[in-house]
Design a protein around this motif. Sequence first.
Motif, PDB file in Angstrom:
ATOM      1  N   LYS A 200      77.470  20.617   5.305  1.00 37.20           N
ATOM      2  CA  LYS A 200      78.131  21.717   6.022  1.00 37.20           C
ATOM      3  C   LYS A 200      79.635  21.492   6.091  1.00 37.20           C
ATOM      4  O   LYS A 200      80.421  22.430   5.891  1.00 37.20           O
ATOM      5  N   GLN A 201      80.035  20.272   6.377  1.00 32.97           N
ATOM      6  CA  GLN A 201      81.457  19.967   6.479  1.00 32.97           C
ATOM      7  C   GLN A 201      82.155  20.112   5.125  1.00 32.97           C
ATOM      8  O   GLN A 201      83.267  20.640   5.041  1.00 32.97           O
ATOM      9  N   MET A 202      81.495  19.642   4.066  1.00 31.47           N
ATOM     10  CA  MET A 202      82.097  19.720   2.722  1.00 31.47           C
ATOM     11  C   MET A 202      82.372  21.151   2.303  1.00 31.47           C
ATOM     12  O   MET A 202      83.391  21.442   1.675  1.00 31.47           O
ATOM     13  N   MET A 203      81.455  22.051   2.638  1.00 23.93           N
ATOM     14  CA  MET A 203      81.593  23.440   2.206  1.00 23.93           C
ATOM     15  C   MET A 203      82.202  24.323   3.288  1.00 23.93           C
ATOM     16  O   MET A 203      82.241  25.544   3.157  1.00 23.93           O
ATOM     17  N   ASP A 204      82.671  23.685   4.371  1.00 25.11           N
ATOM     18  CA  ASP A 204      83.364  24.397   5.451  1.00 25.11           C
ATOM     19  C   ASP A 204      82.516  25.542   6.012  1.00 25.11           C
ATOM     20  O   ASP A 204      82.989  26.671   6.166  1.00 25.11           O
ATOM     21  N   VAL A 205      81.264  25.228   6.320  1.00 21.35           N
ATOM     22  CA  VAL A 205      80.343  26.206   6.908  1.00 21.35           C
ATOM     23  C   VAL A 205      80.092  25.808   8.357  1.00 21.35           C
ATOM     24  O   VAL A 205      79.604  24.710   8.634  1.00 21.35           O
ATOM     25  N   SER A 206      80.421  26.689   9.270  1.00 22.66           N
ATOM     26  CA  SER A 206      80.243  26.399  10.693  1.00 22.66           C
ATOM     27  C   SER A 206      78.801  26.658  11.114  1.00 22.66           C
ATOM     28  O   SER A 206      78.051  27.357  10.425  1.00 22.66           O
TER      29      SER A 206
END
Length: 255
Positions: A200-206
């Motif tokens: 999630k952090q790598m793809m900037d998905v909250s």
Amino acid sequence: MNIKLHTPKSLQNFSGMGSLKQFFMSIIATSISIVLTFGTAAIIDNNKKQEAKHEMALVLLYDMANTIDQVESADSMLYEGFKQQLAVARNPKLLESPYTFIFYIPTLEYTETVEHIFSSSIESINTLGNVLFAENVSEFYRLRKQYKTIICDEIKKEFESSNNLTDRDKVLQIELGTGSRPFISGTLLMQMKELFSSCKQMMDVSDAELEAYRNKRSEDDKAEEHTSQSEALLNKTLKNAQLLNEAITAGTKQQ
């Protein structure tokens, strides 16, 4: 003798310099036009790639989130099953019914559609554009399969071999709250959660964006399932009508 000097026409009223200025302005305008044309096309193409990348990431994260929900349920089921073992140990009569433990067998049901699309096409990895993310997703799916095999499938086999779940000694020996199985279950779950959080952090998905996507997908899946059921019911009705007509025709010929 009077000599008159005349200014060349090219220099009169800066006409030559004006033409030169227009020439350079034309080149600049053409250059800007080319830059804008190809630059805009490149920006649009890049935006499309980013949208495709983000959409694929959401699909994978959606699948991972659903898996974690199921693994959490399976992991908690181990403890619930262990509490039932304690109850049976204290009161053997509880095991007279073969259904005593049938609801305490952990399960992990999932479709491998997303996993197959992701792992069978190099295009998917190219679209994601993040090798570490792809590696984490692959490792997540490996752990999912491992959990199903060594936790859910093994427990099911052990219960099935326990004389229809009524052999008290065998049932109490199955590792639900004791031995290494609870530790392995918890460890695998923890590892999957860490991979999921990292992705999630790598793809900037909250969390909020993913939750909204999950809700939308859930509604879409329900609508699709309802449509499929309606089509199946209609097809069955039409087939029954055809069978009835054929039966009537056959009966009329015999008269």
